[in-house]
Design a protein around this motif. Structure first.
Motif, PDB file in Angstrom:
ATOM      1  N   GLN A   1       0.822  -1.193   0.000  1.00  0.00           N
ATOM      2  CA  GLN A   1       0.000   0.000   0.000  1.00  0.00           C
ATOM      3  C   GLN A   1       0.864   1.254   0.000  1.00  0.00           C
ATOM      4  O   GLN A   1       2.037   1.235   0.385  1.00  0.00           O
ATOM      5  N   LEU A   2       0.268   2.352  -0.466  1.00  0.00           N
ATOM      6  CA  LEU A   2       0.965   3.622  -0.482  1.00  0.00           C
ATOM      7  C   LEU A   2       1.198   4.122   0.938  1.00  0.00           C
ATOM      8  O   LEU A   2       0.378   3.892   1.836  1.00  0.00           O
ATOM      9  N   CYS A   3       2.316   4.825   1.120  1.00  0.00           N
ATOM     10  CA  CYS A   3       2.596   5.431   2.417  1.00  0.00           C
ATOM     11  C   CYS A   3       1.660   6.616   2.638  1.00  0.00           C
ATOM     12  O   CYS A   3       1.491   7.474   1.764  1.00  0.00           O
ATOM     13  N   LYS A   4       1.044   6.662   3.789  1.00  0.00           N
ATOM     14  CA  LYS A   4       0.158   7.751   4.177  1.00  0.00           C
ATOM     15  C   LYS A   4       0.862   8.632   5.196  1.00  0.00           C
ATOM     16  O   LYS A   4       1.918   8.294   5.730  1.00  0.00           O
ATOM     17  N   VAL A   5       0.251   9.803   5.467  1.00  0.00           N
ATOM     18  CA  VAL A   5       0.821  10.711   6.462  1.00  0.00           C
ATOM     19  C   VAL A   5       1.023   9.998   7.794  1.00  0.00           C
ATOM     20  O   VAL A   5       2.038  10.192   8.480  1.00  0.00           O
ATOM     21  N   ALA A   6       0.076   9.158   8.178  1.00  0.00           N
ATOM     22  CA  ALA A   6       0.171   8.452   9.458  1.00  0.00           C
ATOM     23  C   ALA A   6       1.346   7.487   9.509  1.00  0.00           C
ATOM     24  O   ALA A   6       1.781   7.080  10.595  1.00  0.00           O
TER      25      ALA A   6
ATOM     26  N   CYS B   1       5.395   0.135   3.375  1.00  0.00           N
ATOM     27  CA  CYS B   1       4.559   0.902   2.456  1.00  0.00           C
ATOM     28  C   CYS B   1       5.416   1.357   1.287  1.00  0.00           C
ATOM     29  O   CYS B   1       6.631   1.136   1.255  1.00  0.00           O
ATOM     30  N   GLU B   2       4.790   1.979   0.327  1.00  0.00           N
ATOM     31  CA  GLU B   2       5.462   2.353  -0.913  1.00  0.00           C
ATOM     32  C   GLU B   2       5.258   3.841  -1.175  1.00  0.00           C
ATOM     33  O   GLU B   2       4.154   4.365  -1.023  1.00  0.00           O
ATOM     34  N   ILE B   3       6.319   4.510  -1.592  1.00  0.00           N
ATOM     35  CA  ILE B   3       6.249   5.938  -1.873  1.00  0.00           C
ATOM     36  C   ILE B   3       6.850   6.189  -3.255  1.00  0.00           C
ATOM     37  O   ILE B   3       7.859   5.586  -3.616  1.00  0.00           O
ATOM     38  N   GLN B   4       6.210   7.060  -4.042  1.00  0.00           N
ATOM     39  CA  GLN B   4       6.661   7.281  -5.418  1.00  0.00           C
ATOM     40  C   GLN B   4       6.203   8.641  -5.916  1.00  0.00           C
ATOM     41  O   GLN B   4       5.044   9.029  -5.721  1.00  0.00           O
ATOM     42  N   GLY B   5       7.098   9.338  -6.578  1.00  0.00           N
ATOM     43  CA  GLY B   5       6.719  10.575  -7.246  1.00  0.00           C
ATOM     44  C   GLY B   5       7.176  11.824  -6.522  1.00  0.00           C
ATOM     45  O   GLY B   5       8.119  11.821  -5.725  1.00  0.00           O
ATOM     46  N   PHE B   6       6.472  12.925  -6.815  1.00  0.00           N
ATOM     47  CA  PHE B   6       6.827  14.238  -6.289  1.00  0.00           C
ATOM     48  C   PHE B   6       5.978  14.596  -5.072  1.00  0.00           C
ATOM     49  O   PHE B   6       4.754  14.536  -5.144  1.00  0.00           O
TER      50      PHE B   6
END
Length: 223
Positions: free
Chosen positions: A81-86, A116-121
């Motif tokens: 899943q995408l990384c969220k602020v939390a 989690c996964e993080i990608q982009g700007f």
């Protein structure tokens, strides 16, 4: 009755008796036929078709002996899943200054207990005042979107952040203001986080170019 008629009648009677005796012994008469048993019934085309076709199941499919039963595919593992602020702790780190530009790094640390996964700007802008109002234009993007970066608990990623010094511009063009920090939106996220940073920022939204530029997320930490 004359003698000749008597002889003819007697002759006729004798012939009739002889013929009857022959028929009783199985001889074939000249004008009749002996009844014969019916031959074996012929196989009809429909019967031949039924005998040549394989037996079918109740559903109409041909019966198969030992047919393999298809095994359902195992469930696919859930995607990351995408990384969220939390999930993230966000900080800003000074890197260096060159040619009148300050280079900093936005650091994203997975503070959660899942990968989690993080990608982009990331989205970045200066904020000031007690109300946290935005100062100037949000950061412009530089370069192309990079690949996805998986973040295990405790792992880090970072995004390069560049800001020309306000003294590079005349005051009318820059319209400097004191910023209290940065408002940062992790990539593909609608919630933001406040990162404290005391800096003078250009607030003129009509000035050409960007007073703040961000690049895509990279794995690890700045070297």
């Amino acid at each position: 009755m004359t003698r000749a008629r008597i002889i003819l009648a007697a002759t006729a009677a004798l012939l009739t008796a002889g013929l009857s005796a022959c028929n009783e012994e199985g001889s074939t008469g000249a004008s009749g036929g002996t009844a014969i048993d019916n031959p074996a019934p012929e196989t009809t085309q429909s019967q031949a078709t039924e005998e040549s076709e394989p037996a079918t199941s109740e559903t109409g499919n041909p019966s198969e002996t030992g047919a393999e039963t298809s095994t359902p595919a195992p469930d696919e593992p859930p995607s990351v899943q995408l990384c969220k602020v939390a999930d993230l702790a966000v900080t800003v780190q000074y890197v260096d200054s060159a040619a009148g530009t300050v280079h900093q790094a936005l650091r994203f640390t997975n503070s959660g207990n899942r990968t989690c996964e993080i990608q982009g700007f990331p989205g970045v802008s200066y904020v000031g005042g007690e109300d946290g109002h935005q100062i100037g234009k949000p950061a412009g993007r530089s370069g192309s979107k990079g690949p996805a970066v998986p973040l295990a608990p405790g792992a880090q990623a970072w995004a390069p952040l560049a800001a020309p010094r306000p003294e590079n511009y005349d005051e009318a063009t820059c319209q400097p203001q004191e910023a209290r920090g940065l408002r940062v939106y992790p990539p593909q996220e609608y919630d933001s986080v406040f990162v404290p940073l005391t800096i003078t920022a250009c607030s003129n939204t009509d000035a050409p170019g960007n007073f703040l530029t961000v690049r895509t997320i990279q794995q690890g930490t700045p070297s």
